[in-house]
Design an enzyme around this catalytic site. Sequence first.
Site, PDB file in Angstrom:
ATOM      1  CE  LYS A   1      39.205  20.908  40.793  1.00 15.02           C
ATOM      2  NZ  LYS A   1      38.855  22.450  40.738  1.00 15.02           N
ATOM      3  CG  ASN A   2      40.105  23.194  37.213  1.00 15.98           C
ATOM      4  OD1 ASN A   2      39.208  22.823  38.091  1.00 15.98           O
ATOM      5  ND2 ASN A   2      41.220  23.774  37.569  1.00 15.98           N
TER       6      ASN A   2
ATOM      7  CG  ASP B   1      45.308  25.318  40.093  1.00 16.51           C
ATOM      8  OD1 ASP B   1      44.470  24.867  39.130  1.00 16.51           O
ATOM      9  OD2 ASP B   1      45.031  26.286  40.707  1.00 16.51           O
TER      10      ASP B   1
HETATM   11  C1  EPZ Z   1      40.167  28.626  37.488  1.00 19.60           C
HETATM   12  O1  EPZ Z   1      39.632  29.323  38.388  1.00 19.60           O
HETATM   13  C2  EPZ Z   1      40.382  27.197  38.036  1.00 19.60           C
HETATM   14  N1  EPZ Z   1      39.218  26.679  38.628  1.00 19.60           N
HETATM   15  C3  EPZ Z   1      41.402  27.490  39.501  1.00 19.60           C
HETATM   16  O2  EPZ Z   1      41.603  26.078  39.955  1.00 19.60           O
HETATM   17  C4  EPZ Z   1      42.672  28.204  38.961  1.00 19.60           C
HETATM   18  O3  EPZ Z   1      43.499  28.122  39.947  1.00 19.60           O
HETATM   19  C5  EPZ Z   1      42.363  29.443  38.225  1.00 19.60           C
HETATM   20  O4  EPZ Z   1      41.498  29.184  37.357  1.00 19.60           O
HETATM   21  C6  EPZ Z   1      43.762  30.042  37.560  1.00 19.60           C
HETATM   22  O5  EPZ Z   1      44.249  29.129  36.717  1.00 19.60           O
HETATM   23  C7  EPZ Z   1      38.393  26.057  37.451  1.00 19.60           C
HETATM   24  O6  EPZ Z   1      38.432  26.218  36.376  1.00 19.60           O
HETATM   25  C8  EPZ Z   1      37.039  25.519  37.703  1.00 19.60           C
HETATM   26  P1  EPZ Z   1      40.336  32.951  37.341  1.00 19.60           P
HETATM   27  P2  EPZ Z   1      38.993  30.883  38.204  1.00 19.60           P
HETATM   28  O7  EPZ Z   1      38.937  33.553  36.863  1.00 19.60           O
HETATM   29  O8  EPZ Z   1      38.398  30.994  36.971  1.00 19.60           O
HETATM   30  C9  EPZ Z   1      40.591  37.289  39.358  1.00 19.60           C
HETATM   31  C10 EPZ Z   1      41.915  24.307  41.308  1.00 19.60           C
HETATM   32  O9  EPZ Z   1      42.657  24.299  42.433  1.00 19.60           O
HETATM   33  N2  EPZ Z   1      39.233  37.612  38.743  1.00 19.60           N
HETATM   34  O10 EPZ Z   1      41.290  32.577  36.235  1.00 19.60           O
HETATM   35  O11 EPZ Z   1      37.940  31.264  39.165  1.00 19.60           O
HETATM   36  C11 EPZ Z   1      40.821  36.298  40.475  1.00 19.60           C
HETATM   37  O12 EPZ Z   1      40.510  37.019  41.418  1.00 19.60           O
HETATM   38  C12 EPZ Z   1      40.996  25.927  41.128  1.00 19.60           C
HETATM   39  O13 EPZ Z   1      41.426  23.372  40.616  1.00 19.60           O
HETATM   40  C13 EPZ Z   1      38.521  38.884  38.864  1.00 19.60           C
HETATM   41  O14 EPZ Z   1      39.277  39.782  39.693  1.00 19.60           O
HETATM   42  O15 EPZ Z   1      40.152  31.679  38.314  1.00 19.60           O
HETATM   43  C14 EPZ Z   1      42.124  35.798  40.240  1.00 19.60           C
HETATM   44  O16 EPZ Z   1      43.078  36.691  41.004  1.00 19.60           O
HETATM   45  C15 EPZ Z   1      41.552  26.638  42.048  1.00 19.60           C
HETATM   46  N3  EPZ Z   1      37.405  39.170  38.469  1.00 19.60           N
HETATM   47  C16 EPZ Z   1      42.594  35.982  38.901  1.00 19.60           C
HETATM   48  O17 EPZ Z   1      41.624  36.745  38.304  1.00 19.60           O
HETATM   49  C17 EPZ Z   1      36.607  38.125  37.886  1.00 19.60           C
HETATM   50  O18 EPZ Z   1      35.621  38.481  37.391  1.00 19.60           O
HETATM   51  C18 EPZ Z   1      42.417  34.672  38.002  1.00 19.60           C
HETATM   52  O19 EPZ Z   1      41.107  34.019  38.383  1.00 19.60           O
HETATM   53  C19 EPZ Z   1      37.168  36.807  37.663  1.00 19.60           C
HETATM   54  C20 EPZ Z   1      38.792  36.498  38.058  1.00 19.60           C
END
Ligand code: EPZ
Length: 417
Positions: A22-23, A304
């Site tokens: 999916k991701n 995840d």
């Molecule tokens: C991706 O989400 C995945 N989704 C998530 O999978 C996964 O849990 C996550 O990466 C971590 O591996 C997809 O790829 C579609 P991040 P993403 O930006 O990119 C903070 C699932 O179950 N952050 O890596 O949204 C954020 O709050 C889903 O399939 C900021 O603060 O996650 C988090 O604490 C759930 N500011 C951390 O970084 C930003 O601008 C990591 O988030 C961006 C992120």
Amino acid sequence: MDKIIIHGGKRLTGEVRISGAKNAALPIMTASLLGAGVHTFHNIPNLVDVQTIKKLLSSMGAKVDTEGTTIRINADHIDHCEASYDLVKTMRASILVLGPLVARMGKARVSLPGGCAIGARPVNLHIKALQAMGAVVDLKEGYIEARAKRLKGTTIYFDIVTVTGTENIMMAACLARGTTFLKNAAQEPEVVNLAEVLNGMGARISGAGTDVIRIDGVDALSPAEATVIPDRIEAGTFMIAAGMTQGDVRILDCNPRHLDAVITKLRDSGMDVIPIENGVRVTGCETRKSVDIKTHPYPGFATDLQAQMMSYMAVAGGLSVITETVFENRFMHISELMRMGADIVIEGNRAIVKGVDHLRGAPVMATDLRASASLILAGLVAEGKTELSRVYHIDRGYEAIEQKFSALGADIRRIKA
Ligand code: EPZ
């Protein structure tokens, strides 16, 4: 709403085939916005989130055709550079259209995703990076309004490792003038898969899979034909299920090299995880040993799979400390597991899990995608009947999950509302 009913106690045996990731599929599909022509992507999973991104791309003017697990996207005429709140609120990954739209069309109006069950999940780092590349970005009425004549290459340092942030800016940088360096970049296999697709379109990206990615901008990109990698989170979910039920399962069409940290922990817990042709064979052991888990960005233990591992540790033979370092609220499954008899104490971002002899089936409620999976796993080993409601969460990220588990011998079925 549909429910999933499980009668626990069955050992899982046999083989299961893993679907496309999916991701990886979501960013790869949005990459089609970067270049005119017909893009062809194979091994696309049949998931609610994939349907959502198809709707979003079509709303922008792209033509999307599906033939089994192959999707063809014609991005010749993108005439609506907007992602509405209605769509974005159902799937945060819609933010992945922002970079491609600004890069190719010079403008984008994308709803801020808003929070979700597992955390606030801001997109400030996506916005800051686009601004550093010369985009003018305003936040108006809950929308990101971004525009740029042409983005400029620069060096971007991500304060926090962000997967979709890395993906969004890597896509935007492909059409920027000059060279962009992404530092503290996400190293997930899904980022590497996207970079391969973009390079197949004529982009010039190097370093994907490390924490520094270099992108030399080009003037235009051509259509892609590519295959999405297997879903390592689905594969990990089935590995944990096989071990928890002390079963013997061959997990096919998966790439175990994407799960080193997880497999190490499963082996430490007493499972055998043996590489075989095109996948792994997992056999659970009599004594399920407790292990400590700390989630980290790749190549660390995947956040995840934290919830699924917690279900396993709930029936392991000791004390397990599970620390969630990526999201601030990813323990929503704990209260439901405790209703099934799990012995878990939360201390900040740590959960202390004391293994119990057995869980008891109960009516439980899914709160988010991976929490749903953890409750199914708990139901597989619990005594009696587990009834999982709000299963729409699980349909976002797992294709035909009850059929796959049923084919492995689980007593599991879905009842339509
Ligand atoms: C991706 O989400 C995945 N989704 C998530 O999978 C996964 O849990 C996550 O990466 C971590 O591996 C997809 O790829 C579609 P991040 P993403 O930006 O990119 C903070 C699932 O179950 N952050 O890596 O949204 C954020 O709050 C889903 O399939 C900021 O603060 O996650 C988090 O604490 C759930 N500011 C951390 O970084 C930003 O601008 C990591 O988030 C961006 C992120």
